[in-house]
Structures are given as C-alpha cells and as structure tokens.
Design an enzyme around this catalytic site. Sequence first.
Site, PDB file in Angstrom:
ATOM      1  N   LYS A 162      21.743  27.835  35.393  1.00 37.59           N
ATOM      2  CA  LYS A 162      22.808  26.850  35.610  1.00 37.59           C
ATOM      3  C   LYS A 162      23.541  27.200  36.906  1.00 37.59           C
ATOM      4  CE  LYS A 162      26.943  26.726  33.116  1.00 37.59           C
ATOM      5  NZ  LYS A 162      28.093  26.343  33.943  1.00 37.59           N
ATOM      6  N   ASP A 221      25.598  21.912  36.945  1.00 36.20           N
ATOM      7  CA  ASP A 221      26.800  21.677  36.136  1.00 36.20           C
ATOM      8  C   ASP A 221      27.927  21.206  37.052  1.00 36.20           C
ATOM      9  OD1 ASP A 221      28.506  21.533  34.014  1.00 36.20           O
ATOM     10  OD2 ASP A 221      28.779  23.702  33.793  1.00 36.20           O
ATOM     11  N   LYS A 228      29.593  18.283  36.607  1.00 40.86           N
ATOM     12  CA  LYS A 228      30.584  17.480  35.842  1.00 40.86           C
ATOM     13  C   LYS A 228      31.109  16.299  36.669  1.00 40.86           C
ATOM     14  CE  LYS A 228      32.145  21.206  32.786  1.00 40.86           C
ATOM     15  NZ  LYS A 228      31.474  22.374  33.375  1.00 40.86           N
ATOM     16  N   ASP A 277      33.702   9.878  38.620  1.00 37.26           N
ATOM     17  CA  ASP A 277      34.140   9.055  39.750  1.00 37.26           C
ATOM     18  C   ASP A 277      33.865   7.599  39.388  1.00 37.26           C
ATOM     19  OD1 ASP A 277      34.864   8.197  42.387  1.00 37.26           O
ATOM     20  OD2 ASP A 277      34.149  10.106  43.191  1.00 37.26           O
ATOM     21  N   THR A 337      36.565  22.105  26.485  1.00 32.54           N
ATOM     22  CA  THR A 337      37.051  22.946  25.376  1.00 32.54           C
ATOM     23  C   THR A 337      38.393  23.602  25.703  1.00 32.54           C
ATOM     24  OG1 THR A 337      35.628  24.698  26.219  1.00 32.54           O
ATOM     25  CG2 THR A 337      34.816  23.455  24.327  1.00 32.54           C
ATOM     26  N   ARG A 349      27.618  36.267  31.035  1.00 32.09           N
ATOM     27  CA  ARG A 349      28.042  37.647  31.300  1.00 32.09           C
ATOM     28  C   ARG A 349      27.385  38.718  30.429  1.00 32.09           C
ATOM     29  NH1 ARG A 349      34.165  35.736  31.622  1.00 32.09           N
ATOM     30  NH2 ARG A 349      33.185  34.161  30.288  1.00 32.09           N
TER      31      ARG A 349
END
Length: 229
Positions: free
Chosen positions: A34, A61, A63, A66, A116, A207
């Site tokens: 990603k 990613d 997002k 518009d 989230t 991570r």
Amino acid sequence: MKADPRLIVPLDLPTTAEAQGVVEALGEAVSFYKVGLELFATDGMALARALKAQGKQVFLDWKLHDIGTTVQRAAAVLADTGCDLLTVHGEPQVMASAVRGRGRSDLKILAVTVLTSLSDADLVEMGYAETAKALVERRIHQALDAGCDGVVASPHEAALARAIGGKDFLVVTPGVRPDWAAKNDQARAATPADAIKAGASHIVCGRPITGANDPQAAARRIIAEMAGA
Ligand code: C5P
C-alpha cells in the site's frame, strides 16, 4: 513459504528509498503493498510504477474526494498505471465517478466508509444525523450500489461488510496486530486470524512487519497465522 496475496504491507515511510529498502528486505514473502499519502507527497507514483515493474500488486490509498468529473479523470489516469486498488471516500457521487473512471480496467475501487478517527460526536459536529455505525452500514450499501469492488473496514466492521457485500466483495482491514506485536496507536486491533475469520479478504499490517528486526520472519509468521484462520 510463498507470499499470501491477502497480506498488504503499507509503506508508511518518508522516502521511496526507504520504502524500496523494506520491499527488498521482504523479498518474495510479500506481494502486495500500500502506498499512502506520505509518499504521494513526494514521488509515490514513481514508487507505485516501480513496484508494478517488480511484479507486485499495488494499493493506492489516495482516498479521493472531489467533484465527480475530477474523481472520474483521476481514476482513469490511475487505472492506466496498472495499479490494483484505489480508495475513495464513501459518498455516492464520488464512488460512482471513480467506478466510471476506471472503466473496464482491472483497477478495483474501495470505499472508505467512515474514517475510524471520527466519533459519533465528530459526526454530529459535521452535520450528520447518524451514528458512525449506522453511517458505515449505509455507505456499505451505497458502495455496492455505486459498483465499488469493496470497502476499507476495521476488523470490527468486517463481518457486517461481508454480510452485506456477499462473498466476492473486497473487505480490506487495517488495525491488525498479532498477539506478539506492539499495538502502537491501533486501539481496537484484531489479530490477523481474527480479521480473516471475521470476513476480511485482505489485511493491512504495517509496523509489526516494517519495524521488526527481521521483517521477512515477521511477515511469514503473520502469513502462517492467516493460513490457520
Ligand atoms: O502500521 P499499521 O499496521 O498500524 O498501519 C496501518 C495502515 O492502515 C496505515 O497506513 C494507516 O494509515 C492505515 N489505516 C488505519 N486505520 C484506518 C484506515 C487506514 O490504520 N482506519
């Protein structure tokens, strides 16, 4: 052990050189990456093209959010890069425009239902009359109606997204932490196995892998846990 295409590793790093270092360290163990906004701000598309040239799958990613025409054109340009997944915000007009833009290409469109980080109180402040849970459900239905291929969902929403979307719907879940890894800022994390059992088609786990002393061993351990789910 071969790569599991259900595992997506986010390259949340400040430079493409560091990102390529992670990809090299993971080798054949990981096939799906990603690329998010941090790298987008430098040369994220160059990295995405390089990853495609290396035979990897790429999740953009970005997002997108518009007016319809702009989203449609951006999705069309991104579809031409051969990348595999693109996120857009889960508003009906935005989702439908992205689906039009990708046309007959293989680019899959994923809707971000509700970020989230937003609480019910945040949504009230933004003028929404629904709780986050109700809005997530509404937007999963709208994503289906718009022709989106799936949604980004927390592990806690994965079962709902799977139930509404059906068996072929993509349910991509971040917020995944194996028992043996630090939670970092993922307050409501689920294990890789639990996310898969809840209905995730893909997990995004960063991570615990990219920060490990041996990233490839960490990735293989997560792949084994997914296989056992
Ligand atoms: O390192 P970690 O596994 O926490 O990375 C999770 C990735 O998923 C990050 O790129 C983060 O931006 C993204 N993400 C998330 N939670 C969301 C949506 C996206 O963690 N609700």
